[in-house]
Structures are given as structure tokens and as C-alpha cells.
Write an enzyme that holds these catalytic residues in place. Structure first.
Site, mmCIF file in Angstrom:
data_model
loop_
_atom_site.group_PDB
_atom_site.id
_atom_site.type_symbol
_atom_site.label_atom_id
_atom_site.label_comp_id
_atom_site.label_asym_id
_atom_site.label_seq_id
_atom_site.Cartn_x
_atom_site.Cartn_y
_atom_site.Cartn_z
ATOM 1 N N ARG A 66 0.826 -1.161 0.037
ATOM 2 C CA ARG A 66 -0.054 -0.318 -0.114
ATOM 3 C C ARG A 66 0.801 1.135 0.037
ATOM 4 O O ARG A 66 1.941 1.279 0.547
ATOM 5 C CB ARG A 66 -0.962 0.183 1.111
ATOM 6 C CG ARG A 66 -2.278 -1.087 1.117
ATOM 7 C CD ARG A 66 -2.962 -0.738 2.253
ATOM 8 N NE ARG A 66 -3.999 0.385 2.013
ATOM 9 C CZ ARG A 66 -4.957 0.875 2.950
ATOM 10 N NH1 ARG A 66 -4.880 0.222 4.016
ATOM 11 N NH2 ARG A 66 -5.853 1.783 2.491
ATOM 12 N N ASP A 92 -2.468 9.161 8.070
ATOM 13 C CA ASP A 92 -1.506 8.249 7.072
ATOM 14 C C ASP A 92 0.104 8.815 6.945
ATOM 15 O O ASP A 92 0.814 8.051 6.834
ATOM 16 C CB ASP A 92 -1.849 7.821 6.041
ATOM 17 C CG ASP A 92 -3.411 6.653 6.620
ATOM 18 O OD1 ASP A 92 -4.345 7.290 6.759
ATOM 19 O OD2 ASP A 92 -3.141 5.486 6.580
ATOM 20 N N ASN A 112 -5.016 11.780 5.260
ATOM 21 C CA ASN A 112 -5.882 10.764 5.949
ATOM 22 C C ASN A 112 -7.056 10.373 5.258
ATOM 23 O O ASN A 112 -7.294 10.541 4.117
ATOM 24 C CB ASN A 112 -6.412 11.237 7.391
ATOM 25 C CG ASN A 112 -7.014 10.399 8.373
ATOM 26 O OD1 ASN A 112 -6.356 9.286 8.482
ATOM 27 N ND2 ASN A 112 -8.075 10.470 8.857
HETATM 28 O O1 MRU Z 1 -7.572 2.625 4.446
HETATM 29 P P1 MRU Z 1 -7.284 2.503 5.953
HETATM 30 O O2 MRU Z 1 -8.122 1.954 6.819
HETATM 31 O O3 MRU Z 1 -5.970 1.869 6.407
HETATM 32 O O4 MRU Z 1 -7.191 4.092 6.652
HETATM 33 C C1 MRU Z 1 -6.843 4.169 7.767
HETATM 34 C C2 MRU Z 1 -6.784 5.747 8.150
HETATM 35 O O5 MRU Z 1 -6.979 6.498 7.327
HETATM 36 C C3 MRU Z 1 -6.518 6.270 9.379
HETATM 37 O O6 MRU Z 1 -7.200 7.196 10.009
HETATM 38 C C4 MRU Z 1 -5.138 6.416 9.618
HETATM 39 O O7 MRU Z 1 -4.392 5.173 9.161
HETATM 40 C C5 MRU Z 1 -4.502 6.432 11.094
HETATM 41 S S1 MRU Z 1 -4.663 5.135 11.891
HETATM 42 C C6 MRU Z 1 -4.021 5.557 13.534
#
Ligand code: MRU
Length: 369
Positions: free
Chosen positions: A112, A260, A270
Site C-alpha cells: 500500500r 497516514d 488521512n
Molecule cells: O484505509 P485505511 O483503513 O488503512 O485508512 C486508515 C486511516 O486513514 C486512519 O485514519 C489512519 O491510518 C490513522 S490510524 C491510527
């Protein structure tokens, strides 16, 4: 209930299958870098810090697998049987071990693109590998495993420190909106944004949470709502397009989200929809906080526009499993993240303290040792 998103069990990595929550609670088990990479890609595990911890274990698992591969499997017939050890196994050559490990690193790095914690964890594991590269593969594997365990334990410690720093920002009785899931499920435990709520509740504050459902993957409806219900923290679920109404009604005192990747100038990537929430929060004079471990800050990226944004399958937007609600033939987009400009961020909540009005100067100061 203590949520162990990732755990080490019987020499394998086990992870809660987050794709099937809350209907089912199941652990899946992993024994190689390739299988962990696939679990990240397919969202068995998700959330920036959890992805980083999983990747660290992926590296360790690959070292364990390569260093203990049975002789008969690793050599073709007739080749090197004289090198058989008494227990029927043969040490892998240094060059095969190195190329196997590089393939593992590449598979994990390609899983990812947006959460920088993945690359942060891989870099940390690579440094450890380099520091013991002259040792036997079995010893290298044990050292890498110890590092993965440390990354997991450290993540929980960091979340608790961030939680305490963030809890101080919330008043007793605060109604706090969050987007996506930045909870125990998105980390090794406790959570970043939800960790702030947990810490505030632990400190005796009455906190209630408003969870955006978070289309299209529904991390808010499925995961945040589930976590808060498990913990008896009052939670109300809304669809994403209700956030403006709730704010206009005066029903939101603060927003806390995870992230992220944060660029050097404080721009925040995010989950898709976060930018929309930040704009609404500014319109309604509601503080917008981002819970952000230092491992999520990427000083190599000057501004948010350069953060790679993952585009996921259009199937996630089209419908769910066999039920398609979108008109056949329509063009669909599915960017999984967006960028909130630093100017809309009231503060970054980190394990080192809260950075109000993040910008290039205070972030540089924060990241200096
Ligand atoms: O696609 P995801 O579910 O991995 O996205 C997660 C998020 O956007 C969270 O808000 C981010 O990773 C912070 S987690 C502490």
C-alpha cells in the site's frame, strides 16, 4: 476487552481479520513476507501504525522462513545432498538469504502506498538487518523478530503518551467527531485518535463520540463503532454527509482524527473525507486535531500535494459483494485518502506533546532529537 490487533503465536503472526468485523471476530495466521503483504493489500490489517507493525513482522517471518527452509524444499533433486545436516536441513547460502530477504522487502513495500509507517518500519528493519548481516541467518532472524516485538510494544507506549497529551485538550462532557478508524484496530493497541478518547475517559472525563461511517470501506461504522461499543464509550454513528448538519446544530465540540502521512509543512493525509470534515470544522469554529505519532511524519515530503494517494478498486464504491447499487457502466473513482492543508489543522497531538498550528518550523523542531 483488550483488542490485540496483531499477536505473535506459535511462531506465526496472527491478525484480526478486519474485513469481516463486526459480524465475525477471527484471527488469521501468517508465516511469510508475501502473505503479510497480501494481508495489508487486502485490508485484513489496516491503519497506518498497524500496517507498519505488520510489515516489521513480515520481514522477521521471511528471515525465519528462509533460515529454516527444509533442505528437500530448497534444493532441486540431486543437488548438494552431501551438505545435509543431521536433522535433514541445510543452511541457506548467504546470497540466497539476501536475495530472498530483498524479495520480501519489495513485496511489503508494494502493498500500500500512502501510510508512511509501512516504509518507516521497513527502513528500521533494514537497518537492524544491516547491523547483523555478517551473522548466521538464524541469528539474523531472531534479531529481526526481537525488533518486530519492540516495534509493537513501542507503538502501544507511544499511543498511551499521545492519548494523555490529547486528553488534556478535551473538556469534560466533550462530544467529539472522528472519521475512519484510528483505534486499537489501526495500531498495535489503544489507538491514536480513539486512544485520546480512551485516555480522556480513563482520566474521568465524560466523552461521547460521533463516528462518521466512512464510505466506502465503512471503517467508522464497522470498526470505530465496534471498538467504542466494546469499551462502553458512548458512540453515535452518522453517515459522512451528516457531519455538517451536526456541527451546525452545535452538537460537535471537537474533531480528532488519525493520519497516514504528514508532510514537512504540516499538511495531513488521512482517509478520504477528512478534508471535508476539516473545512466544515473551520466553518463552525470547531478545533480540528490530528493524533500523529512521530513515525507518521515524513520530512522527505515538502507538502501534501506530493503524498502518494492510493486509488483502490472501484468495486468498493459500486456496492458490497454481489449487491451493486451503482448504475452499470458508470465511471467510478475511488481515491482512498485526501490531504488536509496544515492551515485547517488546530494541532498535531504527538507523543512528544501537542504542536498547535503545525508548520514547517515547529515540525522541524518537533522532529529534532
Ligand atoms: O484505509 P485505511 O483503513 O488503512 O485508512 C486508515 C486511516 O486513514 C486512519 O485514519 C489512519 O491510518 C490513522 S490510524 C491510527
Amino acid at each position: 476487552m483488550k483488542i490485540e490487533t496483531l499477536r505473535w503465536f506459535n511462531n506465526r503472526l496472527e491478525m484480526i481479520d478486519q474485513r469481516i468485523l463486526p459480524a465475525s471476530f477471527e484471527y488469521l495466521s501468517y508465516d511469510s513476507a508475501a502473505s503479510v503483504a497480501e494481508s495489508i493489500r487486502s485490508m485484513v490489517v489496516r491503519g497506518a501504525p498497524a500496517i507498519g507493525v505488520a510489515a516489521a513482522y513480515g520481514v522477521a517471518l521471511e528471515a525465519l522462513r528462509l533460515s529454516s527452509e527444509p533442505f528437500a524444499l530448497s534444493l532441486s533433486k540431486g543437488e548438494g545432498f552431501d551438505k545435509l545436516s543431521p536433522n535433514g536441513t541445510q543452511n541457506i547460502s548467504a546470497s540466497d538469504f539476501k536475495s530472498g530477504m530483498e524479495a520480501g522487502f519489495s513485496a511489503l513495500a508494494a502493498s500500500r502506498p500512502t501510510a508512511v509507517n509501512l516504509f518507516w518500519a521497513l527502513q528500521r528493519m533494514r537497518k537492524v538487518w544491516e547491523s547483523v548481516a555478517t551473522q548466521a541467518p538464524q541469528q539474523v532472524a531472531q534479531r529481526l523478530l526481537a525488533e518486530a516485538h519492540e516495534i509493537l510494544a513501542e507503538d502501544i507506549r507511544i499511543n498511551k503518551a499521545m492519548g494523555a497529551n490529547g486528553a488534556a485538550l478535551l473538556k469534560d462532557g466533550a462530544r467529539v467527531l472522528t472519521h475512519c478508524n484510528a483505534g486499537a484496530l489501526a495500531t498495535a493497541g489503544w489507538g491514536t485518535a480513539l486512544g485520546v478518547f480512551r485516555s480522556a475517559v480513563e482520566a474521568g472525563k465524560r466523552i461521547s463520540v460521533i463516528a462518521d461511517e466512512t464510505r466506502p470501506f465503512l471503517q467508522g461504522a464497522r470498526l470505530t463503532a465496534w471498538e467504542m461499543v466494546q469499551e462502553n464509550i458512548p458512540v453515535t454513528l452518522i453517515t459522512d454527509n451528516m457531519a455538517g448538519y451536526m456541527m451546525a446544530q452545535g452538537e460537535v465540540d471537537a474533531v480528532v482524527v488519525g493520519t497516514d502521512r504528514v508532510a514537512a509543512n504540516g499538511d495531513v493525509a488521512n482517509k478520504i473525507g477528512t478534508y471535508m470534515v476539516a473545512v466544515l470544522a473551520r466553518r463552525h469554529n470547531i478545533p480540528f486535531y490530528v493524533a500523529c505519532p512521530l513515525s507518521t511524519i515524513d520530512l522527505s515530503i515538502a507538502a501534501g500535494k506530493d503524498i502518494p494517494i492510493e486509488e483502490r478498486s472501484v468495486e468498493e464504491v459500486k456496492g458490497f459483494r454481489d449487491c451493486h447499487w451503482a448504475a452499470e457502466g458508470v465511471k467510478i473513482r475511488n481515491p482512498a485518502f485526501d490531504v488536509t492543508p496544515a492551515e485547517l489543522v488546530t494541532g498535531l497531538i504527538t507523543e512528544k506533546g501537542v504542536v498547535l498550528g503545525p508548520d514547517v518550523h515547529n515540525i522541524k523542531k518537533l522532529m529534532s532529537p
